[in-house]
Design a protein around this motif. Structure first.
Motif, PDB file in Angstrom:
ATOM      1  N   UNK A   1      32.471  39.845  26.351  1.00  0.00           N
ATOM      2  CA  UNK A   1      33.471  39.855  27.416  1.00  0.00           C
ATOM      3  C   UNK A   1      32.863  39.247  28.679  1.00  0.00           C
ATOM      4  N   UNK A   2      33.627  38.394  29.346  1.00  0.00           N
ATOM      5  CA  UNK A   2      33.110  37.721  30.547  1.00  0.00           C
ATOM      6  C   UNK A   2      33.540  38.419  31.832  1.00  0.00           C
ATOM      7  N   UNK A   3      34.176  39.563  31.740  1.00  0.00           N
ATOM      8  CA  UNK A   3      34.574  40.305  32.932  1.00  0.00           C
ATOM      9  C   UNK A   3      36.062  40.203  33.202  1.00  0.00           C
ATOM     10  N   UNK A   4      36.479  40.772  34.313  1.00  0.00           N
ATOM     11  CA  UNK A   4      37.894  40.803  34.685  1.00  0.00           C
ATOM     12  C   UNK A   4      38.337  39.404  35.111  1.00  0.00           C
ATOM     13  N   UNK A   5      39.419  38.934  34.525  1.00  0.00           N
ATOM     14  CA  UNK A   5      39.975  37.635  34.902  1.00  0.00           C
ATOM     15  C   UNK A   5      41.242  37.775  35.730  1.00  0.00           C
ATOM     16  N   UNK A   6      41.959  38.882  35.562  1.00  0.00           N
ATOM     17  CA  UNK A   6      43.209  39.095  36.287  1.00  0.00           C
ATOM     18  C   UNK A   6      43.354  40.575  36.615  1.00  0.00           C
ATOM     19  N   UNK A   7      43.615  40.839  37.881  1.00  0.00           N
ATOM     20  CA  UNK A   7      43.906  42.189  38.342  1.00  0.00           C
ATOM     21  C   UNK A   7      45.298  42.142  38.957  1.00  0.00           C
ATOM     22  N   UNK A   8      46.235  42.906  38.378  1.00  0.00           N
ATOM     23  CA  UNK A   8      47.608  42.910  38.865  1.00  0.00           C
ATOM     24  C   UNK A   8      47.890  44.204  39.606  1.00  0.00           C
ATOM     25  N   UNK A   9      48.473  44.064  40.789  1.00  0.00           N
ATOM     26  CA  UNK A   9      48.900  45.210  41.588  1.00  0.00           C
ATOM     27  C   UNK A   9      50.360  44.997  41.970  1.00  0.00           C
TER      28      UNK A   9
ATOM     29  N   UNK B   1      32.418  41.734  42.904  1.00  0.00           N
ATOM     30  CA  UNK B   1      31.243  41.364  42.117  1.00  0.00           C
ATOM     31  C   UNK B   1      30.781  42.563  41.284  1.00  0.00           C
ATOM     32  N   UNK B   2      30.745  43.735  41.882  1.00  0.00           N
ATOM     33  CA  UNK B   2      30.316  44.937  41.175  1.00  0.00           C
ATOM     34  C   UNK B   2      31.285  45.325  40.068  1.00  0.00           C
ATOM     35  N   UNK B   3      32.581  45.309  40.374  1.00  0.00           N
ATOM     36  CA  UNK B   3      33.593  45.648  39.359  1.00  0.00           C
ATOM     37  C   UNK B   3      33.549  44.665  38.192  1.00  0.00           C
ATOM     38  N   UNK B   4      33.351  43.405  38.501  1.00  0.00           N
ATOM     39  CA  UNK B   4      33.280  42.364  37.471  1.00  0.00           C
ATOM     40  C   UNK B   4      32.092  42.619  36.550  1.00  0.00           C
ATOM     41  N   UNK B   5      30.933  42.945  37.137  1.00  0.00           N
ATOM     42  CA  UNK B   5      29.736  43.212  36.339  1.00  0.00           C
ATOM     43  C   UNK B   5      29.892  44.465  35.492  1.00  0.00           C
ATOM     44  N   UNK B   6      30.464  45.516  36.060  1.00  0.00           N
ATOM     45  CA  UNK B   6      30.660  46.766  35.318  1.00  0.00           C
ATOM     46  C   UNK B   6      31.638  46.560  34.169  1.00  0.00           C
ATOM     47  N   UNK B   7      32.683  45.776  34.405  1.00  0.00           N
ATOM     48  CA  UNK B   7      33.676  45.548  33.345  1.00  0.00           C
ATOM     49  C   UNK B   7      33.066  44.795  32.167  1.00  0.00           C
TER      50      UNK B   7
END
Length: 141
Positions: A56-64, A41-47
């Motif tokens: 921008x609506x935030x992170x939609x995909x994080x690939x590892x 939630x925090x990373x999404x808001x910061x992004x």
């Protein structure tokens, strides 16, 4: 091995209201799942704030290397995200379908209180069917 490792639903305040593990190798305890939801939630808001793109609506995909994390945010701020195998396709469609199930079986439930943990049998049943259908579709590809 399952394509989907786990599903999380986070309310607009960042609280974990639903978590389902689908047999991932590294199962998390309750505290770890709460921390992950809060961190996401925090990373999404910061992004959203740091993005050079306006609107921008935030992170939609994080690939590892070992997993992908796909996220869908509703207009009300509720976030749905799945942790799945790397390279799993069409997760956006599954997340939108899960959102439809959420609106149909959770929000329309007269006994559900907003922002509280989800405890709805019809939602659980239909969610299991949707995930199973998605797994079968992945095997057919």
């Amino acid at each position: 091995m399952a394509a989907i490792y786990s599903l999380y639903i986070i309310n607009k305040s960042g609280g974990l209201i639903f978590y389902k593990d689908y047999g991932s190798a590294g199962r998390m305890d309750t505290n770890d799942s709460l921390r992950l939801a809060s961190l996401w939630h925090s990373m999404h808001a910061i992004s959203q704030q740091l993005s050079p793109v306006s609107g921008c609506s935030g992170i939609e995909l994080l690939q590892a290397d070992t997993f992908d994390l796909h996220c869908f945010q509703s207009l009300t701020g509720t976030k749905f995200f799945v942790v799945c195998e790397p390279g799993t396709l069409h997760m956006e469609n599954l997340l939108k379908h899960i959102y439809e199930l959420y609106t149909d079986y959770v929000l329309k439930n007269p006994f559900y209180e907003m922002e509280m943990p989800i405890r709805c049998e019809l939602f659980d049943i239909n969610l299991a069917q949707a995930v199973q259908k998605d797994r079968v579709a992945l095997l057919g590809r």
